[in-house]
Design a protein around this motif. Structure first.
Motif, PDB file in Angstrom:
ATOM      1  N   ARG B 323       0.809  -1.233   0.000  1.00 35.57           N
ATOM      2  CA  ARG B 323       0.000   0.000   0.000  1.00 35.57           C
ATOM      3  C   ARG B 323       0.835   1.272   0.000  1.00 35.57           C
ATOM      4  O   ARG B 323       0.341   2.339  -0.338  1.00 35.57           O
ATOM      5  N   LYS B 324       2.107   1.165   0.457  1.00 30.26           N
ATOM      6  CA  LYS B 324       2.938   2.360   0.583  1.00 30.26           C
ATOM      7  C   LYS B 324       4.286   2.141  -0.110  1.00 30.26           C
ATOM      8  O   LYS B 324       4.676   0.994  -0.372  1.00 30.26           O
ATOM      9  N   PRO B 325       5.029   3.229  -0.358  1.00 30.80           N
ATOM     10  CA  PRO B 325       6.285   3.089  -1.116  1.00 30.80           C
ATOM     11  C   PRO B 325       7.405   2.378  -0.345  1.00 30.80           C
ATOM     12  O   PRO B 325       7.332   2.219   0.864  1.00 30.80           O
ATOM     13  N   ASN B 326       8.442   2.012  -1.099  1.00 32.76           N
ATOM     14  CA  ASN B 326       9.719   1.538  -0.550  1.00 32.76           C
ATOM     15  C   ASN B 326       9.659   0.254   0.276  1.00 32.76           C
ATOM     16  O   ASN B 326      10.381   0.111   1.248  1.00 32.76           O
ATOM     17  N   CYS B 327       8.820  -0.655  -0.112  1.00 35.89           N
ATOM     18  CA  CYS B 327       8.762  -1.932   0.618  1.00 35.89           C
ATOM     19  C   CYS B 327       9.237  -3.082  -0.270  1.00 35.89           C
ATOM     20  O   CYS B 327       9.184  -3.002  -1.495  1.00 35.89           O
ATOM     21  N   ASN B 328       9.708  -4.130   0.401  1.00 39.70           N
ATOM     22  CA  ASN B 328      10.162  -5.327  -0.319  1.00 39.70           C
ATOM     23  C   ASN B 328       9.349  -6.545   0.099  1.00 39.70           C
ATOM     24  O   ASN B 328       9.174  -6.775   1.298  1.00 39.70           O
ATOM     25  N   SER B 329       8.934  -7.323  -0.878  1.00 40.39           N
ATOM     26  CA  SER B 329       8.359  -8.627  -0.535  1.00 40.39           C
ATOM     27  C   SER B 329       8.970  -9.687  -1.432  1.00 40.39           C
ATOM     28  O   SER B 329       9.278  -9.437  -2.596  1.00 40.39           O
ATOM     29  N   ASN B 330       9.178 -10.847  -0.856  1.00 38.35           N
ATOM     30  CA  ASN B 330       9.857 -11.925  -1.556  1.00 38.35           C
ATOM     31  C   ASN B 330       9.139 -13.232  -1.239  1.00 38.35           C
ATOM     32  O   ASN B 330       9.012 -13.592  -0.085  1.00 38.35           O
ATOM     33  N   GLU B 331       8.680 -13.901  -2.275  1.00 44.17           N
ATOM     34  CA  GLU B 331       7.860 -15.087  -2.045  1.00 44.17           C
ATOM     35  C   GLU B 331       8.401 -16.288  -2.810  1.00 44.17           C
ATOM     36  O   GLU B 331       8.678 -16.197  -3.997  1.00 44.17           O
ATOM     37  N   LEU B 332       8.557 -17.394  -2.108  1.00 47.33           N
ATOM     38  CA  LEU B 332       9.002 -18.637  -2.748  1.00 47.33           C
ATOM     39  C   LEU B 332       8.144 -19.798  -2.254  1.00 47.33           C
ATOM     40  O   LEU B 332       8.147 -20.114  -1.066  1.00 47.33           O
ATOM     41  N   ASP B 354       0.071   4.373  -4.669  1.00 42.79           N
ATOM     42  CA  ASP B 354       1.047   5.099  -3.850  1.00 42.79           C
ATOM     43  C   ASP B 354       2.330   4.304  -3.606  1.00 42.79           C
ATOM     44  O   ASP B 354       3.296   4.849  -3.109  1.00 42.79           O
ATOM     45  N   ALA B 355       2.315   3.038  -3.932  1.00 47.18           N
ATOM     46  CA  ALA B 355       3.429   2.167  -3.524  1.00 47.18           C
ATOM     47  C   ALA B 355       4.588   2.196  -4.525  1.00 47.18           C
ATOM     48  O   ALA B 355       5.013   1.166  -5.053  1.00 47.18           O
ATOM     49  N   GLN B 356       5.129   3.403  -4.778  1.00 48.90           N
ATOM     50  CA  GLN B 356       6.282   3.522  -5.673  1.00 48.90           C
ATOM     51  C   GLN B 356       7.499   2.860  -5.036  1.00 48.90           C
ATOM     52  O   GLN B 356       7.555   2.683  -3.833  1.00 48.90           O
ATOM     53  N   LYS B 357       8.482   2.538  -5.875  1.00 47.45           N
ATOM     54  CA  LYS B 357       9.733   1.906  -5.418  1.00 47.45           C
ATOM     55  C   LYS B 357       9.484   0.587  -4.675  1.00 47.45           C
ATOM     56  O   LYS B 357      10.225   0.237  -3.765  1.00 47.45           O
ATOM     57  N   THR B 358       8.449  -0.079  -5.068  1.00 48.50           N
ATOM     58  CA  THR B 358       8.190  -1.400  -4.488  1.00 48.50           C
ATOM     59  C   THR B 358       9.068  -2.431  -5.181  1.00 48.50           C
ATOM     60  O   THR B 358       9.237  -2.385  -6.397  1.00 48.50           O
ATOM     61  N   TYR B 384      -0.424  -0.830  -9.893  1.00 42.87           N
ATOM     62  CA  TYR B 384      -0.991   0.477 -10.238  1.00 42.87           C
ATOM     63  C   TYR B 384       0.026   1.598 -10.093  1.00 42.87           C
ATOM     64  O   TYR B 384      -0.272   2.745 -10.391  1.00 42.87           O
ATOM     65  N   ALA B 385       1.228   1.287  -9.608  1.00 38.75           N
ATOM     66  CA  ALA B 385       2.286   2.296  -9.502  1.00 38.75           C
ATOM     67  C   ALA B 385       3.199   2.125 -10.713  1.00 38.75           C
ATOM     68  O   ALA B 385       3.234   1.052 -11.322  1.00 38.75           O
ATOM     69  N   ASP B 386       3.985   3.181 -11.065  1.00 40.43           N
ATOM     70  CA  ASP B 386       4.766   3.064 -12.302  1.00 40.43           C
ATOM     71  C   ASP B 386       6.264   2.912 -12.089  1.00 40.43           C
ATOM     72  O   ASP B 386       7.008   2.698 -13.021  1.00 40.43           O
ATOM     73  N   ASP B 387       6.730   3.025 -10.860  1.00 39.48           N
ATOM     74  CA  ASP B 387       8.167   2.926 -10.625  1.00 39.48           C
ATOM     75  C   ASP B 387       8.447   1.781  -9.639  1.00 39.48           C
ATOM     76  O   ASP B 387       8.760   2.005  -8.475  1.00 39.48           O
TER      77      ASP B 387
END
Lengths: 250, 451
Positions: B323-332, B354-358, B384-387
């Motif tokens: 939901r917000k920018p600059n977060c990391n998720s990693n799924e295996l 709003d979640a840019q730099k994801t 829905y974010a572009d970066d």
């Protein structure tokens, strides 16, 4: 030790080996040379038991046993070792764990108890030195991220660990720089004894400067078209494979 | 897939012919039966009755999903619940059975017996400062409970969230206070055994406050049981700013066990959450794992391993909501599918405007060992974010013949070569277990499985 008679083999209906005859005695080193597509790798694959190749005719007797009737693992347990031209990377399987399993399954086949952990580690240490393999590589996943030279050294390391009766080196020199070639050849030479034999499959003569063969065979279009002493390799290098084609009138 | 569903259905009911009409009738029966049960039991249940009434209303609107429901199309849960199931709170687990399902010697152990907190079987007598573990049914006066309970799992999102919220009679409330670091793992052991077919609805709430750290293991086991147990377990997790939670789920139901396990997590700023799901057995296991990343610089790791065989059906649905920018998720997620079993992986990633730099990565790999097994894999990325940097990948294959041959050429039997390769495949997930004792336990289970 090994007797190949009139061996024919094909893959996907296409005949690659067209009547190979070869006799190898304990203590001997035989080189098999030949141009690309002559059937060198097919011969090693058939001897190791790759299932995609169909043997259509002939027999292979190894120390009195019909090799072609044995599963690949039983060939290995009887003492056949193939050093792969392209060793396979197996992520997640540690080299050491894999070798321990292999060694103990071979021992079980011979009715021997599993090797003591202490003895196993001592053996690993000793054999690593032989091919100058970094201890760290031995603990990593099988061939994963190894350079070409490291993979080939790892093959010889495995060979040293399993001490086979018959080693088949399938283009072990391909892609090796001169230093790695010396190390690999040095390892092979150290392991040589009166009880075991080696088949060196190669495209180039250079490896045979380091591993001196008793006999050189030239494979062409699925048949051994010429055999001779080690000098044959030099002649071949000098004149190129075309001289064979002329000689046999192909 | 159809063949697999049918065979599973056959196991559970004599015939599913004329399925359309029957399904309609079943739907009325099962749902109505549960609604009636609610009316007679609602006044004896803990907490806010109004919330439960909203939940049952939502449940009656949604009904138990059948295969026409997009999120449940790969398995007909309605058919699983077709038999005479009742909401149950009976407690029949013996001490001997308990001994068989312990897995950690060095842990605070909480036992949830047939969906209810068992004070007698739990060992939480001497807890360190900053941690509270108690029966959720007795936690209603707690401020943290009031702040977080039922705030993340929305009854209108899923019929099983609604069912659990309406019917739950117990579970555990774990509260880790601000700045508290708990080294010792907390093990929540869900153990079930029923005399008659039963639906149980355990409800857990974990609140890890700001800058706190904890390791929580949830395990699920159905012990020898005359009746079938359908465990509709729900865990809500709150991870405060800068907090770190390692979460593990070990699902080792018996051959008839059915588990629908919802995990609803909510993360605040700079928190780290890693959740690791191991499904080792069970007739039917469905995991709904939903994680909301609602501030910046959050890190989330999702790892899963499922080993299926026989007629098992294992269904993993995950949702990572950036939901917000600059977060990391990693799924295996990795699976090994044997026999006629069927597995589903449905991994959804939302990256909101709003979640840019994801950075969001997802990978699902499967090994199919038989011709009759099924794997459905469905990655869904909605961005829905572009970066952003997002990727997903999926692969399904057999064991690599070249690797098998290489190992056999060194003297390994075909069986031990395959065993070694399956072990290696699974180890990529297993090595994420940071609790040594637990990692050894899972390793051993996997080794035994492929022996």
């Amino acid at each position: 030790m090994l007797s190949i008679k009139n061996l024919h083999a094909s893959i996907d209906g296409k005949e690659i080996l067209r009547g190979i005859n070869l006799e190898i005695k304990a203590g001997e080193v035989h080189a098999i040379m030949g141009p690309n597509g002559s059937g060198k790798s097919t011969l090693s694959a058939v001897l190791a038991g790759r299932e995609e190749y169909e043997v259509t005719e002939g027999e292979v007797i190894f120390n009195g046993k019909n090799l072609l009737e044995l599963a690949p693992e039983d060939r290995a347990r009887e003492g056949v070792f193939l050093a792969f031209q392209y060793p396979v990377e197996i992520p997640g399987v540690s080299n050491i764990n894999f070798l321990k399993t292999a060694l103990n399954e071979i021992r079980a086949y011979k009715g021997l108890p599993p090797m003591e952990a202490k003895d196993f580690l001592a053996l690993v240490k000793e054999k690593q030195k032989l091919v100058e393999l970094d201890g760290k590589l031995a603990n990593r996943s099988v061939n994963e991220g190894f350079s070409g030279g490291e993979k080939k050294r790892n093959e010889i390391f495995q060979m040293a660990m399993l001490s086979p009766k018959l080693a088949i080196l399938d283009e072990t020199d391909s892609g090796l720089d001169i230093d790695a070639l010396r190390i690999v050849a040095g390892g092979v030479n150290t392991l040589k004894s009166k009880e075991n034999a080696t088949i060196v499959i190669t495209h180039y003569q250079r490896l045979l400067d380091y591993i001196i063969p008793d006999m050189v065979h030239i494979l062409y279009k699925g048949q051994i078209v010429k055999s001779g002493p080690k000098e044959l390799a030099l002649e071949l290098e000098e004149k190129g494979y075309d001289f064979i084609k002329e000689e046999i009138g192909a | 897939m159809r063949a697999v569903i049918l065979s599973l259905s056959k196991y559970l009911c004599s015939s599913i012919e004329g399925s359309f009409n029957m399904e309609t009738i079943t739907k009325i029966n099962t749902t109505e039966k549960l609604i009636n049960a609610f009316e007679s039991s609602k006044n004896s249940l803990f907490g806010d009755l109004e919330l439960r009434e909203q939940a049952i209303e939502s449940f009656s609107k949604q009904g138990i999903p059948n295969r026409k429901h997009e999120e449940y199309k790969y398995v007909n849960v309605e058919l699983l619940l077709k038999r005479d199931f009742a909401i149950s709170t009976a407690t029949t687990v013996t001490a001997e059975q308990m001994a068989n399902v312990q897995m950690l010697k060095d842990a605070f152990v909480v036992v949830i017996e047939n969906g209810n907190f068992s004070k007698n079987l739990s060992s939480i007598a001497s807890l360190p400062k900053g941690i509270n573990i108690q029966n959720i049914a007795e936690a209603t006066g707690n401020a943290a409970f009031q702040k977080h309970y039922a705030k993340y799992a929305d009854v209108n999102n899923d019929a099983f969230i609604a069912m659990n919220t309406a019917f739950t009679s117990g579970g555990v409330f774990i509260h880790i206070e601000k700045n508290t670091v708990i080294e010792k793992p907390i093990h929540i052991l869900h153990v079930s055994s029923a005399a008659e077919n039963a639906i149980i609805n355990p409800r857990n709430l974990m609140v890890v406050e700001e800058n706190a750290q904890a390791k929580i293991v949830e395990s699920f086991a159905t012990v020898a049981s005359a009746g079938k147990v359908f465990n509709n377990a729900l865990t809500e997790i709150f991870i405060g700013a800068n907090a770190n939670l390692q979460h593990y789920k070990i699902q080792d139901e018996n051959e008839a066990g059915m588990l629908l396990n919802t995990t609803q997590a909510y993360q605040e700023k700079q928190s780290v959450f890693s959740t690791n799901n191991f499904t080792l057995s069970g007739l039917f296991v469905r995991n709904n794992l939903n994680i909301v990343l609602d501030d910046e610089f959050i890190e989330t790791h999702l790892n899963g391993l499922y080993l299926t065989r026989g007629n098992q059906v294992v269904d993993n649905h995950t949702l990572v909501d950036h939901r917000k920018p600059n977060c990391n998720s990693n799924e295996l997620y990795k699976g090994i599918i044997e026999d006629k079993s069927a597995a589903t992986f449905n991994g959804k990633i939302f990256v909101r405007k709003d979640a840019q730099k994801t950075n969001a990565f997802q990978s699902n790999k499967n090994i199919l060992l038989s011709d009759d097994g099924t794997i459905n894999t469905k990655p869904q990325l909605e961005i829905y974010a572009d970066d952003v940097k997002c990727s997903h990948g999926t692969s399904t294959g057999k064991l690599d013949e070249d690797k098998i041959f290489y190992l056999r050429a060194r003297g390994l039997s075909e069986t031990s070569a395959k065993k070694l390769l399956m072990h290696a495949f699974a180890s990529e997930v297993v090595e994420n277990i940071k609790i040594e004792e637990l990692r050894d336990y899972v390793e051993e289970k996997i080794t035994g499985r492929f022996a």
